[in-house]
Design a protein around this motif. Structure first.
Motif, PDB file in Angstrom:
ATOM      1  N   VAL A 148     -13.715   2.738  11.334  1.00 34.19           N
ATOM      2  CA  VAL A 148     -12.362   3.300  11.403  1.00 34.19           C
ATOM      3  C   VAL A 148     -11.357   2.327  10.779  1.00 34.19           C
ATOM      4  O   VAL A 148     -10.503   2.718   9.986  1.00 34.19           O
ATOM      5  N   VAL A 149     -11.512   1.039  11.131  1.00 35.02           N
ATOM      6  CA  VAL A 149     -10.604   0.020  10.584  1.00 35.02           C
ATOM      7  C   VAL A 149     -10.707   0.010   9.058  1.00 35.02           C
ATOM      8  O   VAL A 149      -9.700  -0.078   8.345  1.00 35.02           O
ATOM      9  N   ILE A 150     -11.931   0.133   8.560  1.00 34.07           N
ATOM     10  CA  ILE A 150     -12.125   0.143   7.109  1.00 34.07           C
ATOM     11  C   ILE A 150     -11.488   1.399   6.506  1.00 34.07           C
ATOM     12  O   ILE A 150     -10.792   1.337   5.488  1.00 34.07           O
ATOM     13  N   ALA A 151     -11.694   2.536   7.166  1.00 39.56           N
ATOM     14  CA  ALA A 151     -11.100   3.785   6.678  1.00 39.56           C
ATOM     15  C   ALA A 151      -9.581   3.650   6.596  1.00 39.56           C
ATOM     16  O   ALA A 151      -8.942   4.083   5.635  1.00 39.56           O
ATOM     17  N   MET A 152      -9.022   2.993   7.608  1.00 37.29           N
ATOM     18  CA  MET A 152      -7.581   2.809   7.673  1.00 37.29           C
ATOM     19  C   MET A 152      -7.114   1.935   6.507  1.00 37.29           C
ATOM     20  O   MET A 152      -6.104   2.206   5.868  1.00 37.29           O
ATOM     21  N   ALA A 153      -7.910   0.883   6.235  1.00 38.79           N
ATOM     22  CA  ALA A 153      -7.553  -0.041   5.162  1.00 38.79           C
ATOM     23  C   ALA A 153      -7.660   0.650   3.799  1.00 38.79           C
ATOM     24  O   ALA A 153      -6.920   0.341   2.876  1.00 38.79           O
ATOM     25  N   LEU A 154      -8.589   1.609   3.709  1.00 43.85           N
ATOM     26  CA  LEU A 154      -8.823   2.261   2.418  1.00 43.85           C
ATOM     27  C   LEU A 154      -7.912   3.453   2.180  1.00 43.85           C
ATOM     28  O   LEU A 154      -7.877   4.005   1.081  1.00 43.85           O
ATOM     29  N   ALA A 155      -7.162   3.839   3.214  1.00 38.38           N
ATOM     30  CA  ALA A 155      -6.427   5.103   3.181  1.00 38.38           C
ATOM     31  C   ALA A 155      -5.614   5.286   1.898  1.00 38.38           C
ATOM     32  O   ALA A 155      -5.551   6.375   1.357  1.00 38.38           O
ATOM     33  N   CYS A 156      -4.991   4.225   1.421  1.00 37.27           N
ATOM     34  CA  CYS A 156      -4.124   4.373   0.256  1.00 37.27           C
ATOM     35  C   CYS A 156      -4.752   3.764  -0.988  1.00 37.27           C
ATOM     36  O   CYS A 156      -4.034   3.347  -1.900  1.00 37.27           O
ATOM     37  N   SER A 157      -6.071   3.708  -1.036  1.00 41.21           N
ATOM     38  CA  SER A 157      -6.806   3.098  -2.150  1.00 41.21           C
ATOM     39  C   SER A 157      -6.158   1.804  -2.628  1.00 41.21           C
ATOM     40  O   SER A 157      -5.601   1.735  -3.723  1.00 41.21           O
ATOM     41  N   PRO A 158      -6.225   0.778  -1.813  1.00 48.12           N
ATOM     42  CA  PRO A 158      -5.580  -0.490  -2.169  1.00 48.12           C
ATOM     43  C   PRO A 158      -6.298  -1.166  -3.338  1.00 48.12           C
ATOM     44  O   PRO A 158      -7.472  -0.898  -3.579  1.00 48.12           O
ATOM     45  N   LYS A 159      -5.568  -2.030  -4.044  1.00 44.89           N
ATOM     46  CA  LYS A 159      -6.193  -2.764  -5.149  1.00 44.89           C
ATOM     47  C   LYS A 159      -6.986  -3.947  -4.621  1.00 44.89           C
ATOM     48  O   LYS A 159      -7.948  -4.377  -5.234  1.00 44.89           O
ATOM     49  N   ILE A 160      -6.515  -4.481  -3.483  1.00 41.28           N
ATOM     50  CA  ILE A 160      -7.231  -5.607  -2.884  1.00 41.28           C
ATOM     51  C   ILE A 160      -7.512  -5.302  -1.420  1.00 41.28           C
ATOM     52  O   ILE A 160      -6.646  -4.795  -0.699  1.00 41.28           O
ATOM     53  N   LEU A 161      -8.730  -5.593  -1.024  1.00 41.63           N
ATOM     54  CA  LEU A 161      -9.103  -5.437   0.374  1.00 41.63           C
ATOM     55  C   LEU A 161      -9.463  -6.828   0.890  1.00 41.63           C
ATOM     56  O   LEU A 161     -10.351  -7.475   0.350  1.00 41.63           O
ATOM     57  N   ILE A 162      -8.730  -7.296   1.903  1.00 40.73           N
ATOM     58  CA  ILE A 162      -9.051  -8.598   2.471  1.00 40.73           C
ATOM     59  C   ILE A 162      -9.826  -8.362   3.757  1.00 40.73           C
ATOM     60  O   ILE A 162      -9.334  -7.695   4.666  1.00 40.73           O
ATOM     61  N   ALA A 163     -11.034  -8.849   3.810  1.00 41.30           N
ATOM     62  CA  ALA A 163     -11.853  -8.642   5.000  1.00 41.30           C
ATOM     63  C   ALA A 163     -12.014  -9.987   5.705  1.00 41.30           C
ATOM     64  O   ALA A 163     -12.691 -10.879   5.205  1.00 41.30           O
ATOM     65  N   ASP A 164     -11.358 -10.133   6.836  1.00 44.82           N
ATOM     66  CA  ASP A 164     -11.386 -11.395   7.570  1.00 44.82           C
ATOM     67  C   ASP A 164     -12.510 -11.366   8.594  1.00 44.82           C
ATOM     68  O   ASP A 164     -12.358 -10.793   9.661  1.00 44.82           O
ATOM     69  N   GLU A 165     -13.627 -11.954   8.248  1.00 48.92           N
ATOM     70  CA  GLU A 165     -14.810 -11.955   9.106  1.00 48.92           C
ATOM     71  C   GLU A 165     -15.121 -10.551   9.624  1.00 48.92           C
ATOM     72  O   GLU A 165     -15.158 -10.328  10.839  1.00 48.92           O
ATOM     73  N   PRO A 166     -15.360  -9.602   8.748  1.00 48.12           N
ATOM     74  CA  PRO A 166     -15.467  -8.203   9.187  1.00 48.12           C
ATOM     75  C   PRO A 166     -16.710  -7.920  10.020  1.00 48.12           C
ATOM     76  O   PRO A 166     -16.769  -6.902  10.692  1.00 48.12           O
ATOM     77  N   THR A 167     -17.674  -8.805   9.977  1.00 49.08           N
ATOM     78  CA  THR A 167     -18.918  -8.487  10.677  1.00 49.08           C
ATOM     79  C   THR A 167     -19.210  -9.448  11.815  1.00 49.08           C
ATOM     80  O   THR A 167     -20.202  -9.301  12.507  1.00 49.08           O
TER      81      THR A 167
END
Lengths: 339, 311
Positions: A164-183
């Protein structure tokens, strides 16, 4: 140069505390190209999270960007207004946080939380936004998304929440995705799924990813380039292959050596002896000198410059200095050099 | 949910029954009678027996109890002895209006101002706003409301003559007592909201909201305030009951014919039916408000599902 989406130059960030100022990031420079994944690796307190939060300007109130530039498509984000940042956050640059258990608002349905982004940046409303939210949930591999949009975070598992968090981050097709220790907060089996998901999304959308992690396994699996951070400084940067097979900095050696290996039957884990320096009083010389088995006098006295080994590979270590050629060769061979 | 509420209502009736029973027997152990002893002494034994009989006080206590319970079930709270011949139900209905009006205004005023102060204090943590709000809060808790009431009466009522000093004559009469009562509410709510907000503002999901590009106002209103309010609902329950059922001190100072003074008077005069009536009314009100608070809780916080497990 035109390839670079993000250029960070000499970024320095300090935190004011009651007992003094902590120099969390001390002159970090790196580039992020379109469509690539850059991993920033380091132990806790190395400044990797602070660096990523600086890009989004999400630092705590007592933190301050001391100097340096963060150029996103030419625009210096370090000097941008809060209003401008709000229009960039979630739209041009998005962030995924470490703990999906706490990074979602427990009293709001996941659908609404996704819709918030769409409303803010895409001016979508009502049924349209809800349909888009469901579509996004489907995209990140959540089954029966139409049902899930109406659920609350506590009704989803940890892996689902991170989706869900990833979906939220992708919602507006960002140019950069910063993943802070996502796993980091997830089960190992779920970790792989989330990394695969991020890889798939990158292939589909062409977004650039900055992956913050302390897990070299994660790096090997998902990044193209790596920057190794130590005590607020990038000590070595290179492609994944260069870093894993031709590491030049003793700290990187230490990190690689401390990875548990399945084929070795030792029960003990290898650790780098000592602790990182106190960043309230950062050392003048190389911050790793105190823990480095190859430290020389010059290491303590003066911070080394970066030595380039290829277009992509460079390290900040006196061993790599042309004037220290012999010493480097000697230590490289025997790992026992004193001077 | 429905089953849960049904269950709660059963418990509620049971609670009321126990309270009624306990109060009834305790009350019967009070020294003295509901009557004026001196005047009673002037009467003949026959006349005295007649009076006792007319209120059913000649029968054994246990019989009186059974009769009383029988009457309550039919909705009859009996007749007052002190206010001769008046129905207790009517007296309570008469007296509840001033208390409820003053209480309700105090709660609304107190909650709104308390909320604003608390949110401001947390949002501008360690700033002048924060200190000012907390000073108000400490003063609100530590200054007894009768001191405040007296000050309000003197300045606003007497010196400046803006509002009536006391008595229950028009709507204006309700303003000063409401203000006097609201200070305590402001103090409690402001302190509570501040603490909760400070905690909520530390939560990861606030950073997430910021990372989405939301502005300060959107983060505060949609994420922070709402979530800080959840625990506030808990303390609001007892406050509502306390204030709506009247404050004895404030009612006395302002000369308001409220239910708080009715209760105390009824005990002073051993007015059995009124004591019982007011006690039952208080307790019923309390348990109902508590039930409402619990239901409200589940509406505000989706993690709480009343009566059942997940989903």
């Amino acid at each position: 140069m035109s390839q670079s989406l993000l250029e960070v130059r000499d970024l320095a960030v300090a935190f004011r505390t009651y007992i003094g100022e902590v120099q969390a990031v001390r002159g970090v420079s790196f580039d992020l190209n379109k469509g690539e994944t850059l991993a920033i690796v380091g132990e806790s307190g190395s400044g990797k999270s602070v660096t990523s939060k600086s890009i989004m300007r999400l630092l705590a109130k007592n933190a301050k960007i001391r100097s340096g530039e963060i150029r996103f498509e030419g625009e210096n984000l370090a000097a941008a207004s809060e209003r401008r940042m709000q229009s960039i956050r979630g739209s041009e640059i998005s962030m995924i946080f470490q703990d999906p258990m706490t990074s979602l608002n427990p009293t709001m349905t996941v659908g609404k939380q996704i819709i918030e982004v769409l409303k803010k940046h895409r001016k979508l409303g009502g049924a349209e936004a809800l349909a888009k939210a469901a579509e996004l949930l489907g995209l990140v591999g959540i089954p029966s998304p139409e049902k899930r949009v109406k659920q609350y975070p506590h009704q989803l598992s940890g892996g689902m929440r991170q989706r869900v968090v990833i979906a939220m981050a992708l919602a507006c097709s960002p140019k950069i995705l910063i993943a802070d220790e996502p796993t980091t907060a997830l089960d190992v089996t779920i970790q792989a799924q989330i990394l695969d998901l991020m890889k798939r999304i990158q292939e589909e959308t062409g977004t650039s990813i900055i992956l913050i992690t302390h897990d070299l396994g994660v790096v090997a699996e998902s990044a193209a380039r790596v920057a190794v951070m130590y005590a607020g400084i990038i000590v070595e940067t290179g492609t994944v292959d260069e870093l894993f097979y031709e590491a030049k900095h003793p700290y990187t050696w230490g990190l690689l050596a401390s990875m548990p290996k399945l084929h070795e039957k030792t029960s003990e884990l290898t650790a780098i002896p000592g602790t990182p320096p106190d960043l309230m009083f950062p050392p003048v010389g190389c911050p790793f000198a105190a823990r480095c088995p190859h430290a020389m006098e010059v290491c303590v006295a003066k911070m080394p410059d970066y030595t380039a080994h290829s277009d992509t590979h460079s390290a900040a270590c006196w061993l790599q200095d042309p004037r220290a050629q012999k010493a480097a060769a000697a230590t490289g061979a025997s790992l026992g050099g004193e001077r | 949910m429905k089953r849960y509420i049904a269950k709660r209502i059963v418990y509620l009736v049971l609670t009321l029954f126990i309270i009624t029973t306990a109060t009834f027997f305790l009350m019967k152990n009070l020294p003295g009678t509901p009557f004026d002893e001196e005047k009673l002494a002037l009467l003949t034994q026959d006349q005295r027996d007649q009076i006792y009989a007319s209120y059913g006080l000649d029968k054994p206590v246990i019989v009186q109890y059974v009769n009383y319970i029988g009457n309550i079930v039919q909705g009859d709270l009996g007749t007052s002895i002190y206010y001769t011949g008046q129905d207790v139900k009517d007296i309570i209905v008469d007296r509840i209006y001033p208390s409820a009006l003053v209480g309700l205004q105090a709660i609304l005023l107190g909650t709104v101002i308390g909320l604003i102060l608390g949110v401001l204090a947390a949002y501008r943590h360690n700033s002048g706003w924060d200190y000012a709000a907390m000073i108000v809060s400490v003063l609100g808790v530590s200054i007894p409301n009768f001191v405040l009431a007296a000050l309000l009466q003197y300045y606003i009522g007497l010196k400046w003559g803006i509002l009536p000093v006391a008595f229950w004559e028009s709507y204006d009469s309700s303003v000063l007592p409401s203000v006097a009562l609201s200070f305590g509410v402001i103090a409690i709510i402001a302190r509570f909201v501040r603490t909760e907000m400070l905690e909520v503002l530390q939560q990861d999901y606030i950073v997430t909201a910021k990372a989405k590009g939301l502005g300060q106002m959107a983060i505060l209103s949609r994420h922070a305030v709402r979530n800080s309010l959840i625990p506030v609902i808990t303390i609001l329950g007892p406050i509502v009951v306390n204030l709506l059922t009247g404050s004895l001190v404030i009612e006395n100072i302002f000369g308001i014919p409220g239910i708080g003074s009715l209760f105390v008077d009824s005990i002073k005069t051993n007015d059995y039916a009124t004591i019982m009536g007011v006690t039952i009314f208080y307790s019923a009100f309390y348990v109902v408000v508590m039930l409402l608070v619990d239901i409200l809780y589940s509406l505000v916080d989706p993690r709480i599902r009343l009566g059942s497990g997940r989903e």
